[in-house]
Design an enzyme around this catalytic site. Sequence first.
Site, PDB file in Angstrom:
ATOM      1  N   SER A  44      -5.925  -5.961   7.660  1.00 35.78           N
ATOM      2  CA  SER A  44      -4.637  -6.025   8.352  1.00 35.78           C
ATOM      3  C   SER A  44      -4.671  -5.100   9.561  1.00 35.78           C
ATOM      4  O   SER A  44      -5.353  -4.064   9.542  1.00 35.78           O
ATOM      5  CB  SER A  44      -3.500  -5.583   7.421  1.00 35.78           C
ATOM      6  OG  SER A  44      -2.268  -5.516   8.117  1.00 35.78           O
ATOM      7  N   TYR A  94       0.260   0.867   2.023  1.00 42.08           N
ATOM      8  CA  TYR A  94      -0.417  -0.395   2.342  1.00 42.08           C
ATOM      9  C   TYR A  94      -1.400  -0.184   3.488  1.00 42.08           C
ATOM     10  O   TYR A  94      -2.536  -0.682   3.446  1.00 42.08           O
ATOM     11  CB  TYR A  94       0.624  -1.445   2.713  1.00 42.08           C
ATOM     12  CG  TYR A  94       0.066  -2.741   3.250  1.00 42.08           C
ATOM     13  CD1 TYR A  94      -0.566  -3.649   2.414  1.00 42.08           C
ATOM     14  CD2 TYR A  94       0.188  -3.069   4.602  1.00 42.08           C
ATOM     15  CE1 TYR A  94      -1.075  -4.848   2.905  1.00 42.08           C
ATOM     16  CE2 TYR A  94      -0.306  -4.261   5.100  1.00 42.08           C
ATOM     17  CZ  TYR A  94      -0.940  -5.149   4.251  1.00 42.08           C
ATOM     18  OH  TYR A  94      -1.441  -6.330   4.742  1.00 42.08           O
TER      19      TYR A  94
END
Length: 261
Positions: A145, A156
């Site tokens: 990501s 995250y």
Amino acid sequence: MIFQSRFAGKVMVVTGAAQGIGAGVATRAAAEGAKLVLVDRADFVTEIEQAIVEAGGEAVSVQCDLETYEGATAAMAAAIEAFGRIDVLVNNVGGAIRMRPFDRFEAAQIDAEIRRSLMPTLYSCHAVLPTMLAQGAGTIVNVSSNATRGIRRVPYSAAKGGVNGLTQALAMEYAEAGIRVVATAPGGTQAPPRRVPRNAAGDNAEEQAWMAEAVEQVTTSAFLKRYGTLDEQIAPILFLASDEASYITASILPVAGGDIG
């Protein structure tokens, strides 16, 4: 665009294959000749298997929890049982569970984010290595990501930073064994509503506001000022998985409208 026979004779394992990017990668790879092993903990992964088979492709589905090492080893064993080899592994499991300022995360929530977005990739890479080493060849494509730089999802971000480090270190360690390891780093992506919510408890009004802040940051940070489409994420994954990318390893390709993370 479909590239006919690009993956002819190849066996591809796709994790998180029941919906979203994973389902799209699997469906298109099957149309391009791959034999698919679809891995997900959601029971509706069988729907993707059925669709591929009805379209004339070959696929099996495996239900397991890749947040456990046992789940990862079971997935690879099922692939070997079905097709005898694994040429490509696409590690697609992950996704932020909550959006909130880091100081508002509880310890258990931090652990859950790391378990969701790092451990399935780490476990699956480890579990597939014996097969790829025995073959003397293989390609691993990790879906990371660009949110390694972003707001409201620090755990995250840390997990995806771990995926990036794993990608580069694994590529360096196993290049001489004929194994390529690469990754894409998607930005914000338009997708149908998730059939399994990222946060089963639901978001309260405060959490919805934090989510809106994250969405605004993702959109404004992208040079193209928009979210990407599923197809715009699927195509780079399959390029990196293919023999067209045979001289690419250890690379992490941002697919985020200009925001490299």
